[in-house]
Design an enzyme around this catalytic site. Structure first.
Site, PDB file in Angstrom:
ATOM      1  N   CYS A  81       0.840  -1.193   0.000  1.00 26.36           N
ATOM      2  CA  CYS A  81       0.000   0.000   0.000  1.00 26.36           C
ATOM      3  C   CYS A  81       0.877   1.246   0.000  1.00 26.36           C
ATOM      4  O   CYS A  81       2.105   1.166   0.025  1.00 26.36           O
ATOM      5  CB  CYS A  81      -0.933   0.012   1.212  1.00 26.36           C
ATOM      6  N   ASP A 489       5.778  28.489 -32.462  1.00 23.54           N
ATOM      7  CA  ASP A 489       6.830  29.099 -33.263  1.00 23.54           C
ATOM      8  C   ASP A 489       6.523  28.816 -34.730  1.00 23.54           C
ATOM      9  O   ASP A 489       5.985  27.760 -35.068  1.00 23.54           O
ATOM     10  CB  ASP A 489       8.188  28.505 -32.881  1.00 23.54           C
ATOM     11  N   ASP A 690      11.119  24.311 -32.113  1.00 24.25           N
ATOM     12  CA  ASP A 690      12.046  23.250 -32.510  1.00 24.25           C
ATOM     13  C   ASP A 690      13.498  23.688 -32.611  1.00 24.25           C
ATOM     14  O   ASP A 690      14.389  22.853 -32.772  1.00 24.25           O
ATOM     15  CB  ASP A 690      11.617  22.649 -33.856  1.00 24.25           C
TER      16      ASP A 690
END
Length: 799
Positions: A81, A489, A690
């Site tokens: 648990c 972008d 990127d």
């Protein structure tokens, strides 16, 4: 006094070393510190009662340097648990030189950040073992845990079968009593029930006793304590009833059926948890185990671990490529669907990059290894997914706090229930009080709370990896679900990032468009400018006859190029460059200005001093960009575009993609500031980019998303990487975040509601302990099963 050695990175001279040494020596609790610049090490003698290793690390980082840390992962066994996970976590974090420890109940793993040299993974394993749990170090991103999971599942199955067989007669007894059926006296006798219940209690139930012992020895309590205590009370009361209490009431069926039902729940939970990590196992299975090495023209089949950077491997049709590398020889098409999600194979020839685990389709390839083993793209993907699955989402904090005190509170409530029934609600009816108290013990379930968040994160990150969405941690999935603004972008995200010729416009009928393009390409062929490459590529595929050869080529950087083609002087460049050569440029300037207004870049062409026309180029918009923007809007998101290009180019792309809010002419260093402005306005911002110049903005956003095919720097700064390089992956990622958070909330609601409702009902004496145990066993299974529904979540939107 404790001595600690730190690896200090970023020191460049003796002054740096002195600064670190003085900064550490000034800290209260530090007796002495000295720094060796050559070995990049700082040694500190400090009082561990007043200082922790983490504070020493923070001091070095405040001085502007980095401390070398290591991360080690362990596969754990024996946790039942959330209290178990919390106990291991706290024990590891108490170790000197351990900076942080995160234990994931769902994956049964621990990730520990520590200072090398001060402690070893072996010592950490020893600490976990002393707590009563199993632990082994995981080596490498590709190591699977399937064997350990299968072993645990088999062990639980054996115990479950034993308990089920011995408990089945109790089921018959309960049914007979309920339906008033006559049962053989030997079946209902004290001796038979004792013989049946005792092996269930102490053999099948031994794991609960073992877990409870180690938990109590460590000063904590977990689910094992509740199960062991509740069933032991029922068994002991039943065993003593004819001997001490002098009456025939027995509850052997309660103890036996409870253990059987809890074992059944744990077995189903383990099986379901195994399915949550299927994504990792499928990724690991993609890695080839052998490679065909080419040595002096000979083929050798070697284990994949033997391949080194620079080696050449042969990949036959139908085989998976074993390394990241460059094609040296051969032509084929490679199925990259495991990386990009695209089903159409990509043509590859000499010089092309290939990725490990992608499939070579029809031609043999000779590949020079550039990245091998743990450095391949596949290994990186596995590592990112595994770390994400081991992470915590902020929404889990409440469950963690409750789980830390849950079991002690339940024990108190159980005692209070017994006392209330024995002295208050009945005339000292021990049997009635005992039944209610046991029901409270066994219905309480900390497991569901502990599993609610990590199981959903496991399935969500695994689902994302299969779709080319790599998430660094659960917190980013949660943040992604709350994003209200997406900043895209332009270059490389909405556009392909590659210039293409969009228009060839001759002046009147002086020259044909193919001829104009061919002449421009002839003089641009020797230029390295991106515009030149696009013009040459367009001429090669656009007709205009055989490729022309230019001589006496002269380039003027930033202005244009001049050369002789078939005896004619050809000039290509800006109107100002041509004007300097005596060319009349009025008409050309009009055409160039009109092209700029359409968002394209144009170069002017003149032949033998006469203006001939223009060639217009643009970074073309990705085919799916408009659909991606439309889907983001349907998700209720505010969409912005940010670019360093002029407003005409930016507006052209905005119109093509359907974006209304544009930030144009933004310098690279200003992009992060613009993102911060949106955040200060109260928005939750996701930035998608990127390039290298996008990295600061990705880091500044609430969630940074890097497009696949971008730079390593952008991907390093991002929280999420889209390996597909397709704008449609952005709304898919948002849907994944929302679906994951929705599942987490459902799980937490069920886990809390179950306990909030179940415990008072049990305390009121309205639940038979067997029914309470069944409910407890199924609560964890229901949480894991609900998380598994994420695997069927639809991430694609409508066209």
């Amino acid at each position: 006094m404790k001595r600690l050695t730190l690896e200090v990175k970023g020191m460049s001279c003796a002054a740096c070393a002195a600064r670190v040494e003085q900064g550490l020596a000034r800290m209260p609790g530090v007796q002495q510190a000295w720094v060796n610049l050559a070995s990049e090490q700082a040694t500190v003698d400090f009082d561990e009662r007043s200082l922790s290793p983490g504070e020493l690390v923070q001091q070095v980082e405040r001085l502007g340097y980095r401390v070398g840390m290591r991360r080690v992962e362990f596969a754990l066994q024996g946790m039942t648990c959330a209290a178990c996970a919390s106990r291991i976590e706290k024990a590891l974090e108490r170790l000197p030189a351990v900076l942080s420890a995160r234990v994931n109940l769902a994956t049964e793993t621990a990730a520990v950040d520590y200072l090398p040299g001060a402690i070893s993974p072996r010592e950490m394993v020893a600490v976990i073992t002393r707590l009563g749990y199993g632990a082994r170090q995981l080596e490498g991103a590709g190591q699977a845990m399937g064997g350990a999971e299968a072993g645990e599942l088999a062990a639980r199955r054996r115990l479950l079968l034993l308990a089920a067989v011995l408990s089945f007669p109790f089921l018959l007894i309960m049914a007979g009593e309920t339906l008033g059926l006559g049962l053989p006296a030997w079946l209902t006798s004290y001796a038979t029930q004792l013989l049946l219940a005792t092996p269930v209690q102490f053999i099948a139930g031994f794991p609960f006793y073992r877990g409870a012992f180690f938990a109590l020895r460590g000063g904590s309590a977990n689910m094992d304590v509740l199960v062991a205590l509740g069933t032991s009370v029922a068994w002991a009361y039943s065993a003593a009833s004819p001997l001490i209490l002098h009456h025939g009431h027995r509850y052997f069926e309660v103890s036996a059926m409870l253990i059987t039902l809890v074992l059944l729940g744990k077995y189903l939970e383990t099986a379901a948890r195994g399915r949550t990590s299927e994504a990792i196992r499928r990724l690991v299975a993609l890695q080839p185990q052998e490679a065909t090495l080419l040595v002096a023209g000979e083929e050798r089949t070697v284990p994949i671990a033997s391949v080194q950077v620079g080696d050449t491997v042969l990949v036959r049709p139908g085989e998976r490529i074993p390394v990241d590398g460059v094609v040296r020889e051969g032509v084929s098409a490679v199925d990259e669907s495991m990386l990009t999600g695209e089903s159409i194979p990509v043509e590859k020839g000499p010089g092309a990059l290939v990725t490990a685990a992608t499939v070579n389709t029809y031609g043999a390839l000779e590949v020079t290894a550039a990245r091998v083993g743990e450095d391949t793209t596949l290994a990186h993907i596995i590592r990112v997914v595994r770390e994400a699955q081991a992470s915590r989402a902020p929404i889990q904090r409440l469950a963690d706090r409750v789980a830390g005190v849950f079991v002690p509170v339940v024990l108190v409530l159980s005692l209070a229930t017994f006392a209330a029934w024995y002295w208050g609600l009945t005339d000292q009816d021990a049997e009635r009080a005992l039944v209610a108290a046991v029901a409270v013990l066994v219905i309480a379930c900390p497991c569901a709370m502990g599993l609610a968040t990590p199981t959903a994160i496991m399935v969500g990150t695994g689902k994302g990896a299969e779709q080319g969405i790599l998430v660094r941690g659960g917190e980013y999935l949660e943040l992604l679900s709350r994003v209200d603004t997406v900043v895209l972008d332009k270059t490389g995200t909405l556009t392909t990032g590659r210039l293409q010729v969009t228009e060839v416009r001759p002046l009147e009928e002086r020259i044909s468009a193919p001829e104009l393009l061919a002449l421009a390409a002839a003089v641009e062929a020797r230029s390295e400018h991106p515009l030149a490459a696009a013009i040459v590529e367009a001429a090669r595929h656009g007709g205009g006859g055989a490729q022309r050869e230019a001589t006496q080529v002269t380039a003027v950087p930033g202005r244009g190029v001049l050369g002789t083609v078939d005896g004619a002087q050809v000039a290509v460049g800006t109107p100002a460059f041509l004007a300097g050569l005596g060319v009349e440029t009025v008409e050309l300037e009009k055409l160039v200005a009109a092209a700029a207004a359409r968002g394209t870049t144009a170069v002017a062409v003149a032949v033998d001093g006469l203006p001939q026309g223009i060639v217009a180029l643009a970074d073309t918009v990705r085919e799916t960009a408009r659909q991606a923007v439309s889907e983001l809007r349907r998700l209720g998101l505010d969409v912005w575009m940010i670019t360093g290009d002029n407003r005409y180019v930016a507006q052209a792309v905005a119109v093509a993609t359907g974006i209304e809010q544009v930030m144009a002419e933004v310098l690279p260093q200003e992009k992060a500031a613009r993102v911060e402005e949106l955040r200060r306005a109260g928005r939750v911002v996701a930035m998608v980019g990127d390039g290298i110049n996008d990295a600061p903005a990705l880091a500044a956003a609430d969630v940074g998303i890097a497009m696949g095919g971008g730079t390593d720097i952008a991907m390093e700064a991002a929280d999420i990487t889209l390996t597909r390089g397709d704008p449609l992956a952005v709304p898919m990622a948002v849907r994944l975040g929302r679906a994951t958070l929705r599942t987490i909330k459902q799980n937490l609601f069920w886990a809390f509601a179950y306990n909030i409702v179940g415990i008072p009902v049990a305390a009121a004496g309205l639940l038979n302990p067997v029914v309470a145990g069944a409910a407890m066993a199924l609560s964890s299974v229901s949480v894991v099963s609900n998380a598994l529904r994420l695997r069927r979540a639809r991430l694609e939107g409508s066209a």
